[in-house]
Design a protein around this motif. Structure first.
Motif, PDB file in Angstrom:
ATOM      1  N   ASN A  10       0.833  -1.215   0.000  1.00 17.88           N
ATOM      2  CA  ASN A  10       0.000   0.000   0.000  1.00 17.88           C
ATOM      3  C   ASN A  10       0.863   1.258   0.000  1.00 17.88           C
ATOM      4  OD1 ASN A  10      -2.379  -1.476   0.032  1.00 17.88           O
ATOM      5  ND2 ASN A  10      -2.688  -1.271   2.230  1.00 17.88           N
ATOM      6  N   CYS A  11       1.854   1.300   0.866  1.00 19.70           N
ATOM      7  CA  CYS A  11       2.747   2.462   0.933  1.00 19.70           C
ATOM      8  C   CYS A  11       3.434   2.679  -0.413  1.00 19.70           C
ATOM      9  CB  CYS A  11       3.795   2.274   2.027  1.00 19.70           C
ATOM     10  SG  CYS A  11       3.153   2.360   3.705  1.00 19.70           S
ATOM     11  N   TYR A  12       3.967   1.599  -0.967  1.00 18.12           N
ATOM     12  CA  TYR A  12       4.686   1.703  -2.239  1.00 18.12           C
ATOM     13  C   TYR A  12       3.750   2.160  -3.362  1.00 18.12           C
ATOM     14  CZ  TYR A  12       7.358   0.597  -6.374  1.00 18.12           C
ATOM     15  OH  TYR A  12       7.996   0.689  -7.587  1.00 18.12           O
ATOM     16  N   LEU A  13       2.565   1.561  -3.469  1.00 10.46           N
ATOM     17  CA  LEU A  13       1.640   1.951  -4.535  1.00 10.46           C
ATOM     18  C   LEU A  13       1.235   3.418  -4.414  1.00 10.46           C
ATOM     19  CD1 LEU A  13      -0.618  -1.239  -4.813  1.00 10.46           C
ATOM     20  CD2 LEU A  13       1.095  -0.428  -6.478  1.00 10.46           C
ATOM     21  N   GLU A  14       1.026   3.883  -3.199  1.00 14.04           N
ATOM     22  CA  GLU A  14       0.720   5.303  -3.011  1.00 14.04           C
ATOM     23  C   GLU A  14       1.875   6.181  -3.482  1.00 14.04           C
ATOM     24  OE1 GLU A  14      -2.249   4.875   0.813  1.00 14.04           O
ATOM     25  OE2 GLU A  14      -0.421   6.037   1.063  1.00 14.04           O
ATOM     26  N   SER A  15       3.089   5.734  -3.234  1.00 14.53           N
ATOM     27  CA  SER A  15       4.255   6.551  -3.595  1.00 14.53           C
ATOM     28  C   SER A  15       4.448   6.655  -5.102  1.00 14.53           C
ATOM     29  CB  SER A  15       5.527   5.998  -2.938  1.00 14.53           C
ATOM     30  OG  SER A  15       5.959   4.808  -3.572  1.00 14.53           O
ATOM     31  N   ILE A  16       3.980   5.667  -5.870  1.00 13.81           N
ATOM     32  CA  ILE A  16       4.132   5.731  -7.328  1.00 13.81           C
ATOM     33  C   ILE A  16       2.876   6.229  -8.031  1.00 13.81           C
ATOM     34  CG2 ILE A  16       5.914   3.944  -7.389  1.00 13.81           C
ATOM     35  CD1 ILE A  16       3.736   1.998  -8.489  1.00 13.81           C
ATOM     36  N   SER A  17       1.813   6.437  -7.273  1.00 18.08           N
ATOM     37  CA  SER A  17       0.557   6.890  -7.856  1.00 18.08           C
ATOM     38  C   SER A  17       0.677   8.327  -8.358  1.00 18.08           C
ATOM     39  CB  SER A  17      -0.561   6.811  -6.813  1.00 18.08           C
ATOM     40  OG  SER A  17      -1.758   7.346  -7.335  1.00 18.08           O
ATOM     41  N   GLU A  18       0.046   8.584  -9.499  1.00 20.54           N
ATOM     42  CA  GLU A  18      -0.015   9.948 -10.034  1.00 20.54           C
ATOM     43  C   GLU A  18      -0.975  10.808  -9.217  1.00 20.54           C
ATOM     44  OE1 GLU A  18       1.711  11.302 -12.692  1.00 20.54           O
ATOM     45  OE2 GLU A  18       2.880   9.444 -12.641  1.00 20.54           O
ATOM     46  N   ASN A  19      -1.889  10.197  -8.524  1.00 26.97           N
ATOM     47  CA  ASN A  19      -2.864  10.895  -7.700  1.00 26.97           C
ATOM     48  C   ASN A  19      -2.252  11.162  -6.327  1.00 26.97           C
ATOM     49  OD1 ASN A  19      -4.981  11.716  -6.083  1.00 26.97           O
ATOM     50  ND2 ASN A  19      -6.391  10.127  -6.774  1.00 26.97           N
ATOM     51  N   LYS A  20      -2.021  12.408  -6.012  1.00 31.68           N
ATOM     52  CA  LYS A  20      -1.391  12.771  -4.739  1.00 31.68           C
ATOM     53  C   LYS A  20      -2.268  12.431  -3.531  1.00 31.68           C
ATOM     54  CE  LYS A  20       1.178  16.539  -6.814  1.00 31.68           C
ATOM     55  NZ  LYS A  20       2.566  16.420  -6.768  1.00 31.68           N
ATOM     56  N   ASN A  21      -3.555  12.218  -3.766  1.00 27.81           N
ATOM     57  CA  ASN A  21      -4.472  11.890  -2.672  1.00 27.81           C
ATOM     58  C   ASN A  21      -4.801  10.403  -2.605  1.00 27.81           C
ATOM     59  OD1 ASN A  21      -4.757  14.609  -1.848  1.00 27.81           O
ATOM     60  ND2 ASN A  21      -6.144  14.957  -3.556  1.00 27.81           N
ATOM     61  N   SER A  22      -4.044   9.578  -3.294  1.00 27.51           N
ATOM     62  CA  SER A  22      -4.364   8.149  -3.279  1.00 27.51           C
ATOM     63  C   SER A  22      -4.175   7.589  -1.870  1.00 27.51           C
ATOM     64  CB  SER A  22      -3.491   7.391  -4.279  1.00 27.51           C
ATOM     65  OG  SER A  22      -2.149   7.426  -3.886  1.00 27.51           O
ATOM     66  N   ASP A  23      -5.032   6.634  -1.534  1.00 26.55           N
ATOM     67  CA  ASP A  23      -4.971   5.973  -0.238  1.00 26.55           C
ATOM     68  C   ASP A  23      -5.304   4.502  -0.453  1.00 26.55           C
ATOM     69  OD1 ASP A  23      -5.200   4.988   2.332  1.00 26.55           O
ATOM     70  OD2 ASP A  23      -6.318   6.710   3.087  1.00 26.55           O
ATOM     71  N   PHE A  24      -4.283   3.703  -0.685  1.00 28.54           N
ATOM     72  CA  PHE A  24      -4.489   2.285  -0.956  1.00 28.54           C
ATOM     73  C   PHE A  24      -4.929   1.511   0.274  1.00 28.54           C
ATOM     74  CE2 PHE A  24      -2.578   3.385  -4.892  1.00 28.54           C
ATOM     75  CZ  PHE A  24      -3.067   2.439  -5.797  1.00 28.54           C
ATOM     76  N   PHE A  25      -4.923   2.157   1.435  1.00 27.96           N
ATOM     77  CA  PHE A  25      -5.441   1.524   2.636  1.00 27.96           C
ATOM     78  C   PHE A  25      -6.967   1.550   2.626  1.00 27.96           C
ATOM     79  CE2 PHE A  25      -1.159   2.723   3.693  1.00 27.96           C
ATOM     80  CZ  PHE A  25      -0.682   1.619   4.378  1.00 27.96           C
ATOM     81  N   LYS A  26      -7.535   2.470   1.848  1.00 26.69           N
ATOM     82  CA  LYS A  26      -8.985   2.602   1.781  1.00 26.69           C
ATOM     83  C   LYS A  26      -9.550   2.184   0.421  1.00 26.69           C
ATOM     84  CE  LYS A  26      -9.222   6.202   5.255  1.00 26.69           C
ATOM     85  NZ  LYS A  26      -9.493   7.597   5.556  1.00 26.69           N
ATOM     86  N   GLU A  27      -8.701   2.049  -0.573  1.00 25.29           N
ATOM     87  CA  GLU A  27      -9.153   1.614  -1.897  1.00 25.29           C
ATOM     88  C   GLU A  27      -9.686   0.190  -1.807  1.00 25.29           C
ATOM     89  OE1 GLU A  27      -9.341   3.219  -4.807  1.00 25.29           O
ATOM     90  OE2 GLU A  27      -8.420   5.071  -4.114  1.00 25.29           O
TER      91      GLU A  27
END
Length: 174
Positions: free
Chosen positions: A42-59
């Protein structure tokens, strides 16, 4: 959770060791290892996401989908990277076996450890056949988590400290 996201590689490593070695049950090691790897993913995916507000803990992506995202977008196709993906897939199978049949597939544990050895054939407790299976599994899970979280830290540090040089070597030479 936020505190853990801000850990350094070393702090996260100590956190992993404390979380995994306190367990006395191999089923719990697998389940907790699954949770810890998902945290790192989750941390890694958020760091590479183009969306600055991404939250893979809630996706609403399941573990398997997150592995596919790593494969397609996470630069895990190079030497050693494909073994991280394979190890995560096997860990997910291990977790699913416990969740759906309440059994441990020791063959999958051996497969998981064999995959990790392809990345680091001479280092790590997961290579020590004299250790109990649970300890080798703990070490292997910590290794995979550390590899993913290390990449996350590197990206996070580039964003917050763009002029620093990274000395993290992600995948040992095979």
């Amino acid at each position: 959770m936020e505190k853990i996201r801000n850990y350094t590689d070393d702090e996260f490593g100590l956190f992993l060791v404390s979380e995994l070695t306190e367990l006395k049950d191999i089923e719990l090691t697998i389940l907790k290892g699954h949770i810890l790897t998902e945290f790192a993913i989750n941390c890694y995916l958020e760091s590479i996401s183009e969306n600055k507000n991404s939250d893979f803990f809630k996706e609403n992506f399941n573990y398997s989908s997150k592995i596919k995202l790593l494969l397609h977008f996470g630069n895990y196709s190079g030497p050693g990277g494909e073994y991280i993906i394979k190890s995560l897939e096997v860990l997910n199978k291990l977790r699913n076996t416990i969740a759906h049949s309440l059994t441990i597939n020791h063959h999958l544990i051996k497969e998981f450890l064999a995959i990790i050895r392809k990345i680091s054939p001479s280092k790590g407790n997961f290579n020590n056949e004299k250790l109990p299976e649970q300890h080798r599994l703990e070490s292997g899970i910590a290794f995979v988590c550390g590899m993913i979280f290390g990449r996350y830290c590197e990206i996070r540090n580039k964003k917050t400290k763009p002029n620093t040089v990274s000395y993290v070597k992600h995948f040992p030479e095979s």
